[in-house]
Design a protein around this motif. Structure first.
Motif, PDB file in Angstrom:
ATOM      1  N   GLU A  14      61.769  65.435  13.836  1.00  0.00           N
ATOM      2  CA  GLU A  14      60.646  65.901  13.047  1.00  0.00           C
ATOM      3  C   GLU A  14      59.462  66.231  13.953  1.00  0.00           C
ATOM      4  N   PRO A  15      58.704  67.315  13.666  1.00  0.00           N
ATOM      5  CA  PRO A  15      57.545  67.644  14.498  1.00  0.00           C
ATOM      6  C   PRO A  15      56.437  66.603  14.323  1.00  0.00           C
ATOM      7  N   GLN A  16      55.624  66.477  15.353  1.00  0.00           N
ATOM      8  CA  GLN A  16      54.462  65.596  15.270  1.00  0.00           C
ATOM      9  C   GLN A  16      53.305  66.369  14.646  1.00  0.00           C
ATOM     10  N   ARG A  17      52.459  65.663  13.924  1.00  0.00           N
ATOM     11  CA  ARG A  17      51.316  66.290  13.281  1.00  0.00           C
ATOM     12  C   ARG A  17      50.029  65.665  13.789  1.00  0.00           C
ATOM     13  N   VAL A  18      49.034  66.499  13.986  1.00  0.00           N
ATOM     14  CA  VAL A  18      47.759  66.029  14.477  1.00  0.00           C
ATOM     15  C   VAL A  18      46.672  66.918  13.882  1.00  0.00           C
ATOM     16  N   SER A  19      45.542  66.348  13.546  1.00  0.00           N
ATOM     17  CA  SER A  19      44.441  67.135  12.997  1.00  0.00           C
ATOM     18  C   SER A  19      43.846  68.010  14.103  1.00  0.00           C
ATOM     19  N   ALA A  20      43.173  69.046  13.700  1.00  0.00           N
ATOM     20  CA  ALA A  20      42.581  69.966  14.666  1.00  0.00           C
ATOM     21  C   ALA A  20      41.560  69.251  15.550  1.00  0.00           C
ATOM     22  N   ALA A  21      40.782  68.350  14.958  1.00  0.00           N
ATOM     23  CA  ALA A  21      39.759  67.638  15.746  1.00  0.00           C
ATOM     24  C   ALA A  21      40.413  66.753  16.799  1.00  0.00           C
ATOM     25  N   ASP A  22      41.461  65.967  16.403  1.00  0.00           N
ATOM     26  CA  ASP A  22      42.152  65.095  17.371  1.00  0.00           C
ATOM     27  C   ASP A  22      42.870  65.915  18.432  1.00  0.00           C
ATOM     28  N   PHE A  23      43.385  67.090  18.023  1.00  0.00           N
ATOM     29  CA  PHE A  23      44.101  67.944  18.980  1.00  0.00           C
ATOM     30  C   PHE A  23      43.151  68.415  20.081  1.00  0.00           C
ATOM     31  N   ILE A  24      41.920  68.778  19.681  1.00  0.00           N
ATOM     32  CA  ILE A  24      40.951  69.258  20.669  1.00  0.00           C
ATOM     33  C   ILE A  24      40.554  68.131  21.620  1.00  0.00           C
ATOM     34  N   ARG A  25      40.327  66.944  21.043  1.00  0.00           N
ATOM     35  CA  ARG A  25      39.908  65.818  21.898  1.00  0.00           C
ATOM     36  C   ARG A  25      41.016  65.378  22.841  1.00  0.00           C
ATOM     37  N   GLY A  26      42.276  65.445  22.409  1.00  0.00           N
ATOM     38  CA  GLY A  26      43.382  64.959  23.243  1.00  0.00           C
ATOM     39  C   GLY A  26      44.352  66.054  23.625  1.00  0.00           C
ATOM     40  N   PHE A  27      43.811  67.251  23.970  1.00  0.00           N
ATOM     41  CA  PHE A  27      44.684  68.396  24.218  1.00  0.00           C
ATOM     42  C   PHE A  27      45.719  68.107  25.310  1.00  0.00           C
ATOM     43  N   ALA A  28      45.295  67.474  26.420  1.00  0.00           N
ATOM     44  CA  ALA A  28      46.218  67.228  27.533  1.00  0.00           C
ATOM     45  C   ALA A  28      47.423  66.416  27.060  1.00  0.00           C
ATOM     46  N   ASN A  29      47.144  65.387  26.249  1.00  0.00           N
ATOM     47  CA  ASN A  29      48.238  64.549  25.750  1.00  0.00           C
ATOM     48  C   ASN A  29      49.175  65.341  24.836  1.00  0.00           C
ATOM     49  N   TRP A  30      48.577  66.113  23.904  1.00  0.00           N
ATOM     50  CA  TRP A  30      49.418  66.859  22.954  1.00  0.00           C
ATOM     51  C   TRP A  30      50.184  67.991  23.628  1.00  0.00           C
ATOM     52  N   ARG A  31      49.643  68.517  24.735  1.00  0.00           N
ATOM     53  CA  ARG A  31      50.386  69.536  25.482  1.00  0.00           C
ATOM     54  C   ARG A  31      51.650  68.944  26.064  1.00  0.00           C
ATOM     55  N   HIS A  43      44.802  71.498   9.443  1.00  0.00           N
ATOM     56  CA  HIS A  43      43.402  71.805   9.153  1.00  0.00           C
ATOM     57  C   HIS A  43      43.143  71.419   7.705  1.00  0.00           C
ATOM     58  N   HIS A  44      42.260  70.427   7.515  1.00  0.00           N
ATOM     59  CA  HIS A  44      42.010  69.872   6.187  1.00  0.00           C
ATOM     60  C   HIS A  44      43.297  69.396   5.527  1.00  0.00           C
ATOM     61  N   GLY A  45      44.170  68.797   6.341  1.00  0.00           N
ATOM     62  CA  GLY A  45      45.396  68.200   5.817  1.00  0.00           C
ATOM     63  C   GLY A  45      46.553  69.166   5.630  1.00  0.00           C
ATOM     64  N   LYS A  46      46.340  70.469   5.896  1.00  0.00           N
ATOM     65  CA  LYS A  46      47.402  71.453   5.721  1.00  0.00           C
ATOM     66  C   LYS A  46      47.856  71.979   7.078  1.00  0.00           C
ATOM     67  N   ASP A  47      49.179  72.221   7.220  1.00  0.00           N
ATOM     68  CA  ASP A  47      49.719  72.754   8.467  1.00  0.00           C
ATOM     69  C   ASP A  47      49.102  74.119   8.745  1.00  0.00           C
ATOM     70  N   ALA A  48      48.598  74.299   9.994  1.00  0.00           N
ATOM     71  CA  ALA A  48      47.925  75.549  10.340  1.00  0.00           C
ATOM     72  C   ALA A  48      48.547  76.226  11.558  1.00  0.00           C
ATOM     73  N   HIS A  49      48.898  75.473  12.618  1.00  0.00           N
ATOM     74  CA  HIS A  49      49.441  76.037  13.849  1.00  0.00           C
ATOM     75  C   HIS A  49      50.518  75.116  14.394  1.00  0.00           C
ATOM     76  N   VAL A  50      51.368  75.687  15.277  1.00  0.00           N
ATOM     77  CA  VAL A  50      52.427  74.902  15.923  1.00  0.00           C
ATOM     78  C   VAL A  50      52.349  75.144  17.419  1.00  0.00           C
ATOM     79  N   LEU A  51      52.347  74.089  18.189  1.00  0.00           N
ATOM     80  CA  LEU A  51      52.366  74.169  19.647  1.00  0.00           C
ATOM     81  C   LEU A  51      53.768  73.810  20.118  1.00  0.00           C
ATOM     82  N   ILE A  52      54.419  74.741  20.848  1.00  0.00           N
ATOM     83  CA  ILE A  52      55.772  74.482  21.362  1.00  0.00           C
ATOM     84  C   ILE A  52      55.790  74.794  22.843  1.00  0.00           C
ATOM     85  N   SER A  53      56.847  74.377  23.545  1.00  0.00           N
ATOM     86  CA  SER A  53      56.959  74.605  24.981  1.00  0.00           C
ATOM     87  C   SER A  53      57.268  76.082  25.243  1.00  0.00           C
ATOM     88  N   LEU A  54      57.041  76.517  26.492  1.00  0.00           N
ATOM     89  CA  LEU A  54      57.317  77.897  26.870  1.00  0.00           C
ATOM     90  C   LEU A  54      58.801  78.206  26.758  1.00  0.00           C
TER      91      LEU A  54
END
Length: 307
Positions: A14-31, A43-54
């Motif tokens: 299952e994919p991991q979910r993180v709020s936009a604010a937490d993603f910005i603060r911990g970008f290195a970790n989530w990358r 964003h406001h509890g709704k899926d907005a974007h997906v970050l995947i590997s190259l």
């Protein structure tokens, strides 16, 4: 596999979910996390974007490219099958004025197998083009991508009319041919029939009426209405036999039925009754008017008959 192991595998997929604010603060970790499995940014509890590997992105992009290529191949094969099956002749030519390909209909028109024409100079494959006006338009097609559409006589054989469409293509162009000889002959026959009617009207001694399959008068010329002493509106929708002397009506009805039954014209002697009650000796010639699917009625020619 134990229940605990199954839960762990399901969780790992299952994919991991993180709020936009937490993603910005911990970008290195989530990358780093996205290298193992997708990270969904909410964003406001709704899926907005997906970050995947190259690597995952390249695999995804490759799948899309393959799907697009497969769809393109299917489209091209479908278009080729369509061109093969159409009744119009299609000749593809390259910019060196050589035959690149042709469909079965074009091969039949030229009466030469396709394999014997591919690679030949166009004027060798179709000798009639050397003296045809269409050659100028073919040169304009290849040099300037100029389209053309028109009817031409004698390009392949004498007294044959072809409708020609020239279409620019990446390979060079396409010559689309359709035999329209029957249509042209039909126009010529129509012109001749109109000329004959004009001659009848100028002559003034021949009356004619158009009648329906039910024998009712649909139209009559001036000579006939003058003979009867009535105007055209007075006899419209009147049965033609009602214009004849009573004793002549059965012979006309029988002749008309014979014309509809056999298709062969008939000529009978008869008498027409004028408005003042006098009888005029006439000859009636009856010919069927045949539509594409059924009879459209008949034409009756009326001429004076010496008494």
């Amino acid at each position: 596999m134990t229940g605990l192991q199954g839960d762990m595998v399901a969780t790992a997929q299952e994919p991991q979910r993180v709020s936009a604010a937490d993603f910005i603060r911990g970008f290195a970790n989530w990358r780093l996390q996205s290298a193992r499995k997708p990270v969904v940014v909410t964003h406001h509890g709704k899926d907005a974007h997906v970050l995947i590997s190259l690597d995952d992105y390249r695999r995804l992009d490759g799948d899309v490219a393959r799907e697009v290529a497969a769809a393109s191949d299917i489209l091209q094969s479908s278009l080729a099958a369509l061109v093969e099956s159409v009744r119009d002749g299609v000749i593809l030519i390259d910019r060196q004025r050589r035959v690149a390909a042709l469909n079965p209909a074009a091969s039949d028109m030229l009466e030469v197998p396709a394999a014997g024409l591919v690679g030949e100079a166009l004027t060798v494959a179709v000798p009639g083009l050397r003296d045809s006006l269409i050659l100028h338009h073919i040169n304009r097609l290849l040099d300037h991508r100029e389209r053309f559409s028109g009817d031409l006589p004698g390009m392949l054989r004498p007294r044959q009319w072809l409708h020609v469409d020239l279409v620019p293509l990446p390979v060079g162009g396409a010559i689309v041919l359709r035999d329209v000889s029957d249509a042209i002959d039909g126009f010529a026959a129509g012109d001749m029939r109109q000329a004959m009617l004009d001659a009848v009207e100028i002559d003034g001694g021949i009356g004619h009426a158009r009648i329906s399959v039910r024998e009712t008068v649909e139209a009559a010329n001036a000579m006939l209405t003058d003979l009867l002493g009535v105007d055209a509106a007075a006899i419209r929708r009147v049965r033609f036999s009602a214009l004849l002397a009573v004793g002549q009506r059965p012979a006309f009805v029988e002749a008309l039925e014979s014309v509809f039954r056999s298709g062969a014209p008939a000529r009978i002697a008869s008498q027409m009754v004028t408005r003042d009650g006098s009888a005029v000796d006439v000859a009636l010639t009856i010919a069927e008017v045949r539509g594409p699917y059924a009879s459209d009625g008949a034409v009756v020619l009326v001429t004076h008959r010496p008494g």
